[in-house]
Scaffold this active site. Structure first.
Site, PDB file in Angstrom:
ATOM      1  N   GLU A 160      -1.578  -9.286   4.215  1.00 58.94           N
ATOM      2  CA  GLU A 160      -1.540  -9.748   5.610  1.00 58.94           C
ATOM      3  C   GLU A 160      -2.936  -9.952   6.198  1.00 58.94           C
ATOM      4  O   GLU A 160      -3.089 -10.584   7.240  1.00 58.94           O
ATOM      5  CB  GLU A 160      -0.751  -8.749   6.472  1.00 58.94           C
ATOM      6  CG  GLU A 160      -1.373  -7.366   6.676  1.00 58.94           C
ATOM      7  CD  GLU A 160      -1.135  -6.390   5.545  1.00 58.94           C
ATOM      8  OE1 GLU A 160      -0.785  -6.830   4.435  1.00 58.94           O
ATOM      9  OE2 GLU A 160      -1.331  -5.168   5.752  1.00 58.94           O
ATOM     10  N   HIS A 175      -3.556  -5.470   0.819  1.00 52.60           N
ATOM     11  CA  HIS A 175      -2.960  -5.939   2.077  1.00 52.60           C
ATOM     12  C   HIS A 175      -2.941  -7.468   2.150  1.00 52.60           C
ATOM     13  O   HIS A 175      -3.929  -8.064   2.578  1.00 52.60           O
ATOM     14  CB  HIS A 175      -3.731  -5.352   3.271  1.00 52.60           C
ATOM     15  CG  HIS A 175      -3.500  -3.889   3.438  1.00 52.60           C
ATOM     16  ND1 HIS A 175      -2.500  -3.380   4.222  1.00 52.60           N
ATOM     17  CD2 HIS A 175      -4.117  -2.828   2.874  1.00 52.60           C
ATOM     18  CE1 HIS A 175      -2.516  -2.064   4.161  1.00 52.60           C
ATOM     19  NE2 HIS A 175      -3.489  -1.695   3.345  1.00 52.60           N
ATOM     20  N   CYS A 179       0.833  -1.206   0.000  1.00 48.32           N
ATOM     21  CA  CYS A 179       0.000   0.000   0.000  1.00 48.32           C
ATOM     22  C   CYS A 179       0.874   1.267   0.000  1.00 48.32           C
ATOM     23  O   CYS A 179       1.564   1.525  -0.966  1.00 48.32           O
ATOM     24  CB  CYS A 179      -0.966  -0.057   1.181  1.00 48.32           C
ATOM     25  SG  CYS A 179      -2.298   1.123   1.022  1.00 48.32           S
ATOM     26  N   SER A 230      -1.977 -11.218  36.706  1.00 48.88           N
ATOM     27  CA  SER A 230      -3.404 -10.904  36.572  1.00 48.88           C
ATOM     28  C   SER A 230      -4.253 -12.165  36.607  1.00 48.88           C
ATOM     29  O   SER A 230      -5.457 -12.100  36.821  1.00 48.88           O
ATOM     30  CB  SER A 230      -3.645 -10.191  35.251  1.00 48.88           C
ATOM     31  OG  SER A 230      -3.486 -11.116  34.184  1.00 48.88           O
ATOM     32  N   GLY A 231      -3.620 -13.295  36.359  1.00 43.86           N
ATOM     33  CA  GLY A 231      -4.392 -14.539  36.287  1.00 43.86           C
ATOM     34  C   GLY A 231      -4.580 -14.979  34.854  1.00 43.86           C
ATOM     35  O   GLY A 231      -4.996 -16.099  34.595  1.00 43.86           O
ATOM     36  N   GLY A 232      -4.279 -14.090  33.919  1.00 51.34           N
ATOM     37  CA  GLY A 232      -4.434 -14.423  32.506  1.00 51.34           C
ATOM     38  C   GLY A 232      -3.232 -15.187  31.963  1.00 51.34           C
ATOM     39  O   GLY A 232      -2.264 -15.450  32.678  1.00 51.34           O
ATOM     40  N   VAL A 233      -3.327 -15.521  30.682  1.00 48.27           N
ATOM     41  CA  VAL A 233      -2.273 -16.307  30.050  1.00 48.27           C
ATOM     42  C   VAL A 233      -0.926 -15.569  30.081  1.00 48.27           C
ATOM     43  O   VAL A 233       0.107 -16.154  30.418  1.00 48.27           O
ATOM     44  CB  VAL A 233      -2.620 -16.564  28.551  1.00 48.27           C
ATOM     45  CG1 VAL A 233      -1.611 -17.477  27.894  1.00 48.27           C
ATOM     46  CG2 VAL A 233      -4.015 -17.107  28.403  1.00 48.27           C
ATOM     47  N   ASP A 234      -0.976 -14.283  29.744  1.00 50.87           N
ATOM     48  CA  ASP A 234       0.279 -13.562  29.531  1.00 50.87           C
ATOM     49  C   ASP A 234       1.141 -13.472  30.792  1.00 50.87           C
ATOM     50  O   ASP A 234       2.322 -13.834  30.779  1.00 50.87           O
ATOM     51  CB  ASP A 234       0.004 -12.150  29.009  1.00 50.87           C
ATOM     52  CG  ASP A 234      -0.991 -12.165  27.864  1.00 50.87           C
ATOM     53  OD1 ASP A 234      -1.132 -13.234  27.252  1.00 50.87           O
ATOM     54  OD2 ASP A 234      -1.614 -11.136  27.602  1.00 50.87           O
ATOM     55  N   THR A 249       0.903 -15.234  33.418  1.00 50.35           N
ATOM     56  CA  THR A 249       1.261 -16.570  33.917  1.00 50.35           C
ATOM     57  C   THR A 249       2.444 -17.129  33.134  1.00 50.35           C
ATOM     58  O   THR A 249       3.364 -17.717  33.711  1.00 50.35           O
ATOM     59  CB  THR A 249       0.050 -17.529  33.816  1.00 50.35           C
ATOM     60  OG1 THR A 249      -1.072 -16.893  34.422  1.00 50.35           O
ATOM     61  CG2 THR A 249       0.323 -18.844  34.494  1.00 50.35           C
TER      62      THR A 249
END
Ligand code: XMP
Length: 548
Positions: A194, A192, A107, A246-250, A252
């Protein structure tokens, strides 16, 4: 490692380019479109200079899209890319076995390349946007001849090709859509590739990366894990590292990585139960961290503080701000209680997309589209200034983090877990947040999620695995119903389930109606306060994923 460099001129889809390239097994790195590339190009600014140091495994450059116009003040890349060389590949460049650095302009990137090399770019009479047919006449090195549906979003077009370029592909309106240099490995696309719904997009990117750039598939999570582990050991030395969970995936996975690289005594993990968490979340978090070898998980129970701060608040922005501010206050208080030496490092599970979404991304021109992501606080800012921040996932996309989590032995339950917003249930209880409403929503949400996990999807896995994010929202209204012979007013609950690649856009999950009806019945039978269940059928855009 072979590397494709992506010059970010500010397009919202730049990060998708990186993601697609990595999905091909090749490392892609995104930097500002106007960055000085002297060091990266390794002195390649002297074209064909024998003995000029070859670039460090750089195999090609992609110039991203941009909201700017090249004829106004669009960002300009380091012009040395147009005279740079890479080693090998048997190309025909004047440097013998060296050949011109492969370039792919997307683009604005195509327009930029054309403009910088003597071509013309002008505004279109009418924007080309969305699905647009492209016809390529004759095979090119990146795409075969034929017609396909591409995805476009541009208001400018190449009106005169720079010397050496041809345009074998044109859009339905006749504008150049695939541009190829006759001698150099330079290509341009006015669409695009992608974006997932661009036909042939994957094929074109693969052809560029493998055929044109000659990359090897050597980007793996195993390799990444080892590199980051070594980096962590070196950076942290003997200093303590504090990570807020936080308890989330990241967060952890970030914890798992820290615990893999450093002695557990050096790793301090802190988690706040704000009272706005999902059902049994705190118990699960504690269990997960202990299983990963954490010696010092510090669980802070602060439900009362959050609920009293939220009392009476109904404005979504005010709720978010109150939660954010209180989060910071408690964080500072609790960190002080730990009495760590000033030299401690603060680790964060920031992902690559978090940086982009908060406008702090790679590419200072990335337009700010979100301000609510939790990548900043006074503590984080201070540590960043001191150079004492560790963000071991900041180059990874969500699916890469999941792969890394599995490698590190994080429970499948956690790795598969849908994203959950920082402000938690507060943004899913529209209007005022109360303890009672939290309890109602927590129950209903748990039933919804449990049902999704036990019901089969169309692809063999569970519905939960087919859905990118699912949750329940408690609306601030009651609706009439009947219980026995009496009229009764119950709360209205909305279910939301979306498919997405990264949360930046989302489609509604097309449930089999039977699943929705059964789930709704179970919710209204179990959670007596809920009288009615609806399903949200809005995509993003125009709606957002969360309701507040
Ligand atoms: P939206 O609602 O903006 O959400 O379409 C996109 C993704 O971001 C999550 N989200 C948040 N995450 N803090 C977070 O950490 C927040 O304030 C926040 N708001 C939305 C949302 O759950 C979705 O995955």
């Amino acid at each position: 490692m072979d590397k494709i460099l992506i010059l970010d001129f500010g397009s919202q889809t730049t990060q998708l380019i990186g993601r697609r390239i990595r999905e091909l097994g090749v490392y892609a790195e995104i930097i500002n479109g106007d960055a000085d590339l002297g060091a990266i190009l390794g002195g390649a600014d002297a074209p064909g200079t024998p003995g000029g140091a070859p670039p460090d495994r750089l195999r090609g450059i992609i110039l991203s899209g941009s909201p700017e116009s090249v004829y106004r003040q669009g960002a300009v890349p380091d012009k040395r890319i147009y005279s740079a060389f890479i080693d090998g590949g048997g190309g025909s460049g004047p440097g013998g076995s060296r050949r011109p650095l492969p370039l792919l302009g997307i683009c604005y990137g195509l327009q930029r390349m054309n403009w910088d090399n003597g071509g013309k770019v002008e505004p279109l009479p009418e924007r080309e946007y969305g699905r647009v047919g492209v016809t390529v006449e004759g095979d090119t090195a990146i795409t075969k001849s034929g017609t396909f549906t591409a995805w476009m979003s541009h208001g400018d077009t190449v009106t005169s090709l720079a010397p050496g370029f041809t345009a074998p592909g044109r859009s339905a309106s006749g504008f150049p859509a695939v541009v190829v240099h006759r001698e150099k490995p330079w290509f341009g696309l006015q669409f695009h590739p992608e974006v997932t719904h661009c036909e042939r997009g994957g094929e074109i990117l693969a052809a560029f990366v493998f055929t044109i750039c000659g990359c090897e598939k050597n980007w793996t999570m195993e390799a990444y894990m080892e590199t980051v582990r070594a980096g962590l050991i070196q950076k942290a030395g003997n200093d303590p590292v504090l990570l807020l969970i936080s308890g989330g995936v990241d967060s952890t996975v970030a914890a798992a990585l820290l615990l893999k690289a450093l002695p557990p005594e050096q790793v301090h993990l802190m988690y706040m139960d704000t009272g706005l968490m999902r059902k049994d979340e705190t118990i699960q978090v504690k269990g997960t961290l202990e299983k990963l070898g954490a010696k010092r998980p510090r669980i802070i129970m602060c439900e009362d503080e959050f609920l009293s701060a939220l009392k009476g608040l109904t404005d979504p922005e005010e709720k978010r701000k109150t939660i954010g501010d209180l989060f910071i206050t408690i964080q500072e208080r609790e960190v002080a209680r730990l009495a760590l030496p000033g030299s401690y490092f603060l680790a964060q599970g920031t992902l690559y997309t978090d940086l982009i979404e908060s406008g702090k991304g790679v590419g200072k021109k990335a337009h700010l589209i979100k301000s609510h992501h939790n990548v900043g606080s006074p503590l984080v800012d201070a540590k960043r200034r001191e150079g004492r921040i560790i963000e071991p996932l900041d180059r990874l996309y969500k699916d890469e983090v999941r792969t890394l989590g599995r490698l590190l032995g994080v429970d499948e339950e956690v790795v598969r877990r849908h994203p959950f917003p920082g402000p938690g249930l507060a943004v899913r209880i529209l209007g005022e947040v109360t303890r009672e409403k939290c309890a109602i929503l927590r129950e209903a949400d748990a039933i919804f999620i449990q049902e999704l996990k036990r019901r089969a999807g169309s692809g063999g896995g569970s519905l939960y695995d087919e859905i990118w994010q699912a949750f329940a929202v408690l609306l601030p209204l009651r609706s009439v119903g009947v219980a026995g012979d009496v009229r009764k007013y119950g709360w209205v609950l909305a279910l939301r389930a979306i498919t997405s690649a990264d949360g930046m856009t989302a489609d509604v999950y097309p449930f089999n109606p039977r699943d929705l009806i059964e789930i709704s019945t179970r919710i209204t039978n179990t959670v007596k306060e809920i009288g009615r269940v609806t399903y949200d059928i809005s995509s993003k855009p125009p709606a957002t994923i969360e309701w507040e």
